[in-house]
Design a protein around this motif. Structure first.
Motif, PDB file in Angstrom:
ATOM      1  N   ALA A 202       0.851  -1.201   0.000  1.00  0.00           N
ATOM      2  CA  ALA A 202       0.000   0.000   0.000  1.00  0.00           C
ATOM      3  C   ALA A 202       0.884   1.247   0.000  1.00  0.00           C
ATOM      4  CB  ALA A 202      -0.889  -0.004   1.234  1.00  0.00           C
ATOM      5  N   PHE A 203       0.808   2.014  -1.054  1.00  0.00           N
ATOM      6  CA  PHE A 203       1.525   3.287  -1.102  1.00  0.00           C
ATOM      7  C   PHE A 203       0.566   4.347  -0.559  1.00  0.00           C
ATOM      8  CE2 PHE A 203       3.671   0.870  -4.491  1.00  0.00           C
ATOM      9  CZ  PHE A 203       5.001   1.085  -4.162  1.00  0.00           C
ATOM     10  N   CYS A 204       0.915   4.914   0.592  1.00  0.00           N
ATOM     11  CA  CYS A 204      -0.024   5.817   1.267  1.00  0.00           C
ATOM     12  C   CYS A 204       0.543   7.219   1.434  1.00  0.00           C
ATOM     13  CB  CYS A 204      -0.344   5.270   2.658  1.00  0.00           C
ATOM     14  SG  CYS A 204      -1.252   3.727   2.618  1.00  0.00           S
TER      15      CYS A 204
ATOM     16  N   THR B 231       0.844  11.110  -3.253  1.00  0.00           N
ATOM     17  CA  THR B 231       0.731  10.018  -4.236  1.00  0.00           C
ATOM     18  C   THR B 231       1.269  10.449  -5.606  1.00  0.00           C
ATOM     19  OG1 THR B 231      -1.549  10.646  -4.714  1.00  0.00           O
ATOM     20  CG2 THR B 231      -1.221   8.851  -3.136  1.00  0.00           C
ATOM     21  N   GLY B 232       1.421  11.753  -5.790  1.00  0.00           N
ATOM     22  CA  GLY B 232       2.030  12.245  -7.024  1.00  0.00           C
ATOM     23  C   GLY B 232       3.451  11.731  -7.198  1.00  0.00           C
ATOM     24  N   LYS B 233       4.021  11.166  -6.128  1.00  0.00           N
ATOM     25  CA  LYS B 233       5.389  10.621  -6.193  1.00  0.00           C
ATOM     26  C   LYS B 233       5.449   9.227  -6.806  1.00  0.00           C
ATOM     27  CE  LYS B 233       7.811  13.845  -4.189  1.00  0.00           C
ATOM     28  NZ  LYS B 233       8.836  14.524  -4.984  1.00  0.00           N
ATOM     29  N   VAL B 234       4.329   8.550  -6.911  1.00  0.00           N
ATOM     30  CA  VAL B 234       4.401   7.196  -7.489  1.00  0.00           C
ATOM     31  C   VAL B 234       4.442   7.279  -9.012  1.00  0.00           C
ATOM     32  CG1 VAL B 234       3.285   5.814  -5.689  1.00  0.00           C
ATOM     33  CG2 VAL B 234       1.911   6.774  -7.515  1.00  0.00           C
ATOM     34  N   ASP B 235       5.136   6.362  -9.597  1.00  0.00           N
ATOM     35  CA  ASP B 235       5.129   6.288 -11.059  1.00  0.00           C
ATOM     36  C   ASP B 235       5.054   4.807 -11.451  1.00  0.00           C
ATOM     37  OD1 ASP B 235       7.692   5.168 -11.067  1.00  0.00           O
ATOM     38  OD2 ASP B 235       8.645   7.127 -11.159  1.00  0.00           O
ATOM     39  N   PRO B 236       4.850   4.535 -12.723  1.00  0.00           N
ATOM     40  CA  PRO B 236       4.667   3.145 -13.141  1.00  0.00           C
ATOM     41  C   PRO B 236       5.827   2.243 -12.725  1.00  0.00           C
ATOM     42  CG  PRO B 236       4.007   4.600 -14.903  1.00  0.00           C
ATOM     43  CD  PRO B 236       4.619   5.471 -13.844  1.00  0.00           C
ATOM     44  N   LEU B 237       7.027   2.803 -12.657  1.00  0.00           N
ATOM     45  CA  LEU B 237       8.192   1.997 -12.283  1.00  0.00           C
ATOM     46  C   LEU B 237       8.062   1.449 -10.864  1.00  0.00           C
ATOM     47  CD1 LEU B 237      10.563   1.412 -14.118  1.00  0.00           C
ATOM     48  CD2 LEU B 237      11.880   3.132 -12.856  1.00  0.00           C
TER      49      LEU B 237
ATOM     50  N   VAL C 217      -2.713   2.313  -4.094  1.00  0.00           N
ATOM     51  CA  VAL C 217      -2.202   3.650  -3.805  1.00  0.00           C
ATOM     52  C   VAL C 217      -3.357   4.391  -3.165  1.00  0.00           C
ATOM     53  CG1 VAL C 217      -1.283   5.773  -4.818  1.00  0.00           C
ATOM     54  CG2 VAL C 217      -0.649   3.541  -5.794  1.00  0.00           C
ATOM     55  N   ALA C 218      -3.104   5.027  -2.034  1.00  0.00           N
ATOM     56  CA  ALA C 218      -4.181   5.741  -1.356  1.00  0.00           C
ATOM     57  C   ALA C 218      -3.746   7.179  -1.128  1.00  0.00           C
ATOM     58  CB  ALA C 218      -4.535   5.054  -0.041  1.00  0.00           C
ATOM     59  N   GLY C 219      -4.527   8.088  -1.707  1.00  0.00           N
ATOM     60  CA  GLY C 219      -4.184   9.500  -1.618  1.00  0.00           C
ATOM     61  C   GLY C 219      -5.326  10.314  -1.052  1.00  0.00           C
ATOM     62  N   CYS C 220      -5.051  11.599  -0.937  1.00  0.00           N
ATOM     63  CA  CYS C 220      -6.049  12.534  -0.412  1.00  0.00           C
ATOM     64  C   CYS C 220      -7.284  12.551  -1.311  1.00  0.00           C
ATOM     65  CB  CYS C 220      -5.448  13.933  -0.351  1.00  0.00           C
ATOM     66  SG  CYS C 220      -4.008  14.034   0.733  1.00  0.00           S
ATOM     67  N   LEU C 221      -8.357  13.042  -0.746  1.00  0.00           N
ATOM     68  CA  LEU C 221      -9.594  13.177  -1.522  1.00  0.00           C
ATOM     69  C   LEU C 221      -9.325  14.122  -2.697  1.00  0.00           C
ATOM     70  CD1 LEU C 221     -12.027  13.639   1.494  1.00  0.00           C
ATOM     71  CD2 LEU C 221     -11.794  11.596   0.060  1.00  0.00           C
ATOM     72  N   GLU C 222     -10.025  13.909  -3.778  1.00  0.00           N
ATOM     73  CA  GLU C 222      -9.811  14.770  -4.950  1.00  0.00           C
ATOM     74  C   GLU C 222     -10.136  16.214  -4.569  1.00  0.00           C
ATOM     75  OE1 GLU C 222     -11.363  13.266  -8.630  1.00  0.00           O
ATOM     76  OE2 GLU C 222     -10.321  11.355  -8.367  1.00  0.00           O
ATOM     77  N   GLY C 223      -9.240  17.109  -4.960  1.00  0.00           N
ATOM     78  CA  GLY C 223      -9.399  18.520  -4.598  1.00  0.00           C
ATOM     79  C   GLY C 223      -8.715  18.869  -3.287  1.00  0.00           C
TER      80      GLY C 223
ATOM     81  N   LYS D  28      -3.603   9.001 -10.281  1.00  0.00           N
ATOM     82  CA  LYS D  28      -4.723   8.259 -10.891  1.00  0.00           C
ATOM     83  C   LYS D  28      -4.408   7.955 -12.364  1.00  0.00           C
ATOM     84  CE  LYS D  28      -9.715   8.909 -11.267  1.00  0.00           C
ATOM     85  NZ  LYS D  28     -10.749   9.931 -10.999  1.00  0.00           N
ATOM     86  N   GLN D  29      -3.838   8.940 -13.040  1.00  0.00           N
ATOM     87  CA  GLN D  29      -3.490   8.722 -14.458  1.00  0.00           C
ATOM     88  C   GLN D  29      -2.413   7.643 -14.592  1.00  0.00           C
ATOM     89  OE1 GLN D  29      -2.368  12.657 -15.677  1.00  0.00           O
ATOM     90  NE2 GLN D  29      -4.426  13.172 -16.347  1.00  0.00           N
ATOM     91  N   TRP D  30      -1.396   7.719 -13.711  1.00  0.00           N
ATOM     92  CA  TRP D  30      -0.329   6.707 -13.757  1.00  0.00           C
ATOM     93  C   TRP D  30      -0.889   5.319 -13.473  1.00  0.00           C
ATOM     94  CZ3 TRP D  30       3.365   7.584 -16.643  1.00  0.00           C
ATOM     95  CH2 TRP D  30       4.229   8.673 -16.552  1.00  0.00           C
ATOM     96  N   ILE D  31      -1.835   5.258 -12.561  1.00  0.00           N
ATOM     97  CA  ILE D  31      -2.393   3.944 -12.209  1.00  0.00           C
ATOM     98  C   ILE D  31      -3.177   3.373 -13.386  1.00  0.00           C
ATOM     99  CG2 ILE D  31      -4.182   2.889 -10.745  1.00  0.00           C
ATOM    100  CD1 ILE D  31      -2.589   4.773  -8.582  1.00  0.00           C
TER     101      ILE D  31
END
Ligand code: FES
Length: 141
Positions: A9-11, A42-48, A63-69, A81-84
């Motif tokens: 879990a990437f949190c 979560t902006g730190k995660v990438d496909p790699l 991957v669990a990130g803050c609520l949208e906005g 979300k796009q990377w996922i």
């Protein structure tokens, strides 16, 4: 012996990581085979990162990130979300079920949501069975 999925879990530290802490202090029950990796955002995660987790033998990754906005870096969680979504396509091409990867959003106050997320992913991966790349993952992450 029943298959117990191992989940990475990437949190984000501002939300899901705190929600996991809260779940712990609320003594909420959730499957123990989850390895939590704390991220600045979560902006730190990438496909790699995500593919590497599968390569290491984890059965499922979320991957669990803050609520949208509410991302502290404005759009980090939207980029995640796009990377996922992109990584799900790569997984499919590699013969790995894309459902093994998911993105969730929550606030730091959502301890119950964190526990439910782990349960949901565990149930989903149990149905899928072990990852084709599974091997014993070390606890030293
Ligand atoms: Fe939490 Fe960006 S700061 S997802």
């Amino acid at each position: 012996m029943e298959f117990e999925p191992k989940i990475m879990a990437f949190c984000c530290q501002f939300c899901a990581y705190s929600a996991a802490d809260l779940a712990g202090s609320m003594r909420l029950q959730y499957p123990p085979n989850v390895r939590i990796v704390r991220l600045l955002c979560t902006g730190k995660v990438d496909p790699l990162h995500l593919l590497r987790a599968f390569q290491e033998g984890w059965d499922g990754v979320f991957v669990a990130g803050c609520l949208e906005g509410e991302c502290h870096f404005l759009a980090g969680n939207l980029h995640a979300k796009q990377w996922i979504n992109y990584t799900k396509k790569l997984l499919k091409e590699l013969g790995i079920e894309p459902e093994r990867l998911e993105m969730f959003n929550m606030s730091a106050a959502m301890g119950t949501k964190f526990a439910d997320t782990v349960k949901e992913m565990t149930e989903r991966i149990k149905k899928l069975g072990p990852s084709p790349l599974r091997r014993d993952v070390k606890d030293s992450h």
